[in-house]
Design a protein around this motif. Sequence first.
Motif, PDB file in Angstrom:
ATOM      1  N   GLU A 178      60.980  50.553  48.528  1.00 11.47           N
ATOM      2  CA  GLU A 178      61.299  50.263  47.123  1.00 11.47           C
ATOM      3  C   GLU A 178      62.278  49.095  47.011  1.00 11.47           C
ATOM      4  OE1 GLU A 178      63.482  51.997  43.173  1.00 11.47           O
ATOM      5  OE2 GLU A 178      62.934  53.481  44.691  1.00 11.47           O
ATOM      6  N   GLN A 179      63.304  49.090  47.842  1.00 13.53           N
ATOM      7  CA  GLN A 179      64.288  48.005  47.770  1.00 13.53           C
ATOM      8  C   GLN A 179      63.643  46.644  48.035  1.00 13.53           C
ATOM      9  OE1 GLN A 179      67.578  49.113  50.367  1.00 13.53           O
ATOM     10  NE2 GLN A 179      68.843  49.617  48.594  1.00 13.53           N
ATOM     11  N   THR A 180      62.638  46.631  48.904  1.00 14.14           N
ATOM     12  CA  THR A 180      61.925  45.385  49.199  1.00 14.14           C
ATOM     13  C   THR A 180      61.329  44.796  47.919  1.00 14.14           C
ATOM     14  OG1 THR A 180      61.434  46.085  51.460  1.00 14.14           O
ATOM     15  CG2 THR A 180      60.009  44.392  50.529  1.00 14.14           C
ATOM     16  N   VAL A 181      60.771  45.652  47.086  1.00  9.62           N
ATOM     17  CA  VAL A 181      60.177  45.193  45.819  1.00  9.62           C
ATOM     18  C   VAL A 181      61.251  44.594  44.911  1.00  9.62           C
ATOM     19  CG1 VAL A 181      59.105  46.005  43.674  1.00  9.62           C
ATOM     20  CG2 VAL A 181      58.184  46.720  45.883  1.00  9.62           C
ATOM     21  N   TRP A 182      62.355  45.309  44.739  1.00  6.25           N
ATOM     22  CA  TRP A 182      63.426  44.803  43.853  1.00  6.25           C
ATOM     23  C   TRP A 182      64.022  43.509  44.407  1.00  6.25           C
ATOM     24  CZ3 TRP A 182      62.949  46.759  39.343  1.00  6.25           C
ATOM     25  CH2 TRP A 182      62.673  48.107  39.138  1.00  6.25           C
ATOM     26  N   ASP A 183      64.228  43.456  45.731  1.00  6.92           N
ATOM     27  CA  ASP A 183      64.814  42.251  46.343  1.00  6.92           C
ATOM     28  C   ASP A 183      63.890  41.044  46.211  1.00  6.92           C
ATOM     29  OD1 ASP A 183      66.984  43.780  47.031  1.00  6.92           O
ATOM     30  OD2 ASP A 183      66.453  43.975  49.164  1.00  6.92           O
ATOM     31  N   LEU A 184      62.600  41.262  46.470  1.00  3.98           N
ATOM     32  CA  LEU A 184      61.645  40.158  46.383  1.00  3.98           C
ATOM     33  C   LEU A 184      61.460  39.662  44.946  1.00  3.98           C
ATOM     34  CD1 LEU A 184      58.822  41.154  48.911  1.00  3.98           C
ATOM     35  CD2 LEU A 184      60.374  39.206  49.084  1.00  3.98           C
ATOM     36  N   SER A 185      61.615  40.559  43.991  1.00  2.00           N
ATOM     37  CA  SER A 185      61.458  40.143  42.591  1.00  2.00           C
ATOM     38  C   SER A 185      62.491  39.071  42.238  1.00  2.00           C
ATOM     39  CB  SER A 185      61.583  41.335  41.643  1.00  2.00           C
ATOM     40  OG  SER A 185      62.911  41.806  41.581  1.00  2.00           O
ATOM     41  N   LYS A 186      63.696  39.204  42.796  1.00  2.00           N
ATOM     42  CA  LYS A 186      64.750  38.198  42.572  1.00  2.00           C
ATOM     43  C   LYS A 186      64.499  36.967  43.431  1.00  2.00           C
ATOM     44  CE  LYS A 186      68.469  41.483  41.433  1.00  2.00           C
ATOM     45  NZ  LYS A 186      68.059  42.757  42.076  1.00  2.00           N
ATOM     46  N   GLU A 187      64.227  37.225  44.701  1.00  2.47           N
ATOM     47  CA  GLU A 187      64.058  36.137  45.667  1.00  2.47           C
ATOM     48  C   GLU A 187      62.905  35.199  45.282  1.00  2.47           C
ATOM     49  OE1 GLU A 187      62.603  36.026  50.227  1.00  2.47           O
ATOM     50  OE2 GLU A 187      64.029  37.633  49.757  1.00  2.47           O
ATOM     51  N   LEU A 188      61.808  35.790  44.808  1.00  2.00           N
ATOM     52  CA  LEU A 188      60.610  34.997  44.471  1.00  2.00           C
ATOM     53  C   LEU A 188      60.531  34.662  42.987  1.00  2.00           C
ATOM     54  CD1 LEU A 188      57.989  36.934  46.654  1.00  2.00           C
ATOM     55  CD2 LEU A 188      59.288  34.883  47.268  1.00  2.00           C
ATOM     56  N   ASN A 189      61.576  35.086  42.255  1.00  2.00           N
ATOM     57  CA  ASN A 189      61.627  34.819  40.808  1.00  2.00           C
ATOM     58  C   ASN A 189      60.338  35.272  40.106  1.00  2.00           C
ATOM     59  OD1 ASN A 189      62.739  33.923  38.422  1.00  2.00           O
ATOM     60  ND2 ASN A 189      61.996  31.828  38.658  1.00  2.00           N
ATOM     61  N   ALA A 190      59.992  36.547  40.362  1.00  2.00           N
ATOM     62  CA  ALA A 190      58.755  37.104  39.791  1.00  2.00           C
ATOM     63  C   ALA A 190      58.810  37.070  38.269  1.00  2.00           C
ATOM     64  CB  ALA A 190      58.573  38.539  40.271  1.00  2.00           C
ATOM     65  N   LYS A 191      57.700  36.696  37.673  1.00  2.00           N
ATOM     66  CA  LYS A 191      57.638  36.544  36.208  1.00  2.00           C
ATOM     67  C   LYS A 191      57.173  37.816  35.504  1.00  2.00           C
ATOM     68  CE  LYS A 191      58.614  32.057  36.097  1.00  2.00           C
ATOM     69  NZ  LYS A 191      59.264  31.904  37.393  1.00  2.00           N
ATOM     70  N   PHE A 192      56.743  38.810  36.283  1.00  2.00           N
ATOM     71  CA  PHE A 192      56.248  40.052  35.685  1.00  2.00           C
ATOM     72  C   PHE A 192      57.323  41.139  35.718  1.00  2.00           C
ATOM     73  CE2 PHE A 192      54.542  39.361  40.009  1.00  2.00           C
ATOM     74  CZ  PHE A 192      55.193  40.361  40.711  1.00  2.00           C
ATOM     75  N   ASN A 193      57.118  42.174  34.914  1.00  2.00           N
ATOM     76  CA  ASN A 193      58.039  43.305  34.850  1.00  2.00           C
ATOM     77  C   ASN A 193      57.762  44.295  35.983  1.00  2.00           C
ATOM     78  OD1 ASN A 193      59.193  42.215  32.570  1.00  2.00           O
ATOM     79  ND2 ASN A 193      58.035  43.467  31.134  1.00  2.00           N
ATOM     80  N   ILE A 194      58.773  45.119  36.291  1.00  2.00           N
ATOM     81  CA  ILE A 194      58.666  46.045  37.433  1.00  2.00           C
ATOM     82  C   ILE A 194      59.202  47.427  37.055  1.00  2.00           C
ATOM     83  CG2 ILE A 194      59.410  46.494  39.817  1.00  2.00           C
ATOM     84  CD1 ILE A 194      59.797  43.419  40.073  1.00  2.00           C
ATOM     85  N   THR A 195      58.509  48.463  37.545  1.00  3.24           N
ATOM     86  CA  THR A 195      58.973  49.851  37.410  1.00  3.24           C
ATOM     87  C   THR A 195      58.725  50.579  38.726  1.00  3.24           C
ATOM     88  OG1 THR A 195      58.347  49.880  35.067  1.00  3.24           O
ATOM     89  CG2 THR A 195      58.726  52.014  36.105  1.00  3.24           C
ATOM     90  N   ALA A 196      59.666  51.429  39.108  1.00  2.00           N
ATOM     91  CA  ALA A 196      59.461  52.309  40.269  1.00  2.00           C
ATOM     92  C   ALA A 196      59.321  53.746  39.765  1.00  2.00           C
ATOM     93  CB  ALA A 196      60.641  52.206  41.232  1.00  2.00           C
ATOM     94  N   VAL A 197      58.396  54.488  40.376  1.00  2.00           N
ATOM     95  CA  VAL A 197      58.205  55.904  40.043  1.00  2.00           C
ATOM     96  C   VAL A 197      58.628  56.711  41.268  1.00  2.00           C
ATOM     97  CG1 VAL A 197      56.575  57.674  39.299  1.00  2.00           C
ATOM     98  CG2 VAL A 197      56.277  55.305  38.531  1.00  2.00           C
ATOM     99  N   ASN A 198      59.604  57.603  41.074  1.00  2.00           N
ATOM    100  CA  ASN A 198      60.226  58.312  42.198  1.00  2.00           C
ATOM    101  C   ASN A 198      59.997  59.824  42.092  1.00  2.00           C
ATOM    102  OD1 ASN A 198      61.828  55.733  41.527  1.00  2.00           O
ATOM    103  ND2 ASN A 198      62.546  56.189  43.579  1.00  2.00           N
TER     104      ASN A 198
END
Length: 346
Positions: A178-198
């Motif tokens: 999960e952290q990989t997703v949040w970290d990459l969203s910043k690093e790659l400047n993702a333009k889409f929204n993100i949600t995690a389901v836990n």
Amino acid sequence: MSSEKQTVFLSGATGYIAQHIVKQLLDSKKFKIIGSVRSEDKANALAKNFNNNPDLSFVYVKDVSDPVAFDEAFKEHGSKLDYVIHSASPFHFDVSDVNEDLIVPAKVGSAGIFKASVKYAPNLKHFVVTSSYAAIMDILKETDNTYHLNEKSWNPMPFEQAVTNPLFGYCYSKKVAEQTVWDLSKELNAKFNITAVNPVYVFGPQCFDSSVTKVLNTSCEIVNKFVHSTPETEVDESIKGSYIDVRDIARAHIEPLLDSDKFNGKRLLMDGGRFGNQAIVDVLNTIPQLKGKIAVGTPHRDDNITKDLAVIDNTETKKLLDFEFINLEKTIKDTALQVLKVEGRL
């Protein structure tokens, strides 16, 4: 949302949770789904279960832990994708090296599909990742009733401790994924929204009776074992945790697609309440076909189990989702009744 159907890429489409996601997406009649599967046989079986619905198609991704596993599929389909739901995840404890067999694949798998989404899906609106309560909890404090958890909590275990056994390693791998997703969203400047389901332990019926096999998926097997127990079977206290119904989990993956901005940056802590093995047995013994034939244990031993465990506050999740979670009695009964039906015992 326009009347034209939007396209969802769903990884691991044959999984227990994923099949329910497919069903709810198709039932809404708002979406087309491209599901990743490991083999043509699996695709054909799933397509047949969904009556060869024209809104459901498949791509083949043999190993989700391959760094470029999703690249070919996204090169081909990326331009038409509106949403990605990443639900594929290796889940096993049969490991010889905790880091190499659990932690590294979790990180690489999440990174692969996320990078492919950024690179090849220019119109993507939302990325939903199936994470886990394991990414949130402190496994060493689960029985500490002074310990409080919420949607902002993270598994605090250090890597050095995580690699000492497969259970710790599994929990850590869910955090890393999960952290990989949040970290990459910043690093790659993702333009889409993100949600995690836990989710916590996930119970509830298989999407199709044909999926009911002698041994079920990890959570449901807890129920299945007691369905096939005898009055002499001991009801041990080894399982203490939280439950959620698979149909609620599926819905939690779909709600962010319907209201993207509302769910952006959110973690949905999917917990319907605490339970133990005894609570499961108590419910099963209310089913006439099982009463007197299965384990009994010490009835109502788990009635106050919540006070013995860490405190989970998922108020924000419930407020965001705004629907009632299915209760323990219904989720356990529906799991068991499906097994009994398939076995011809109803």
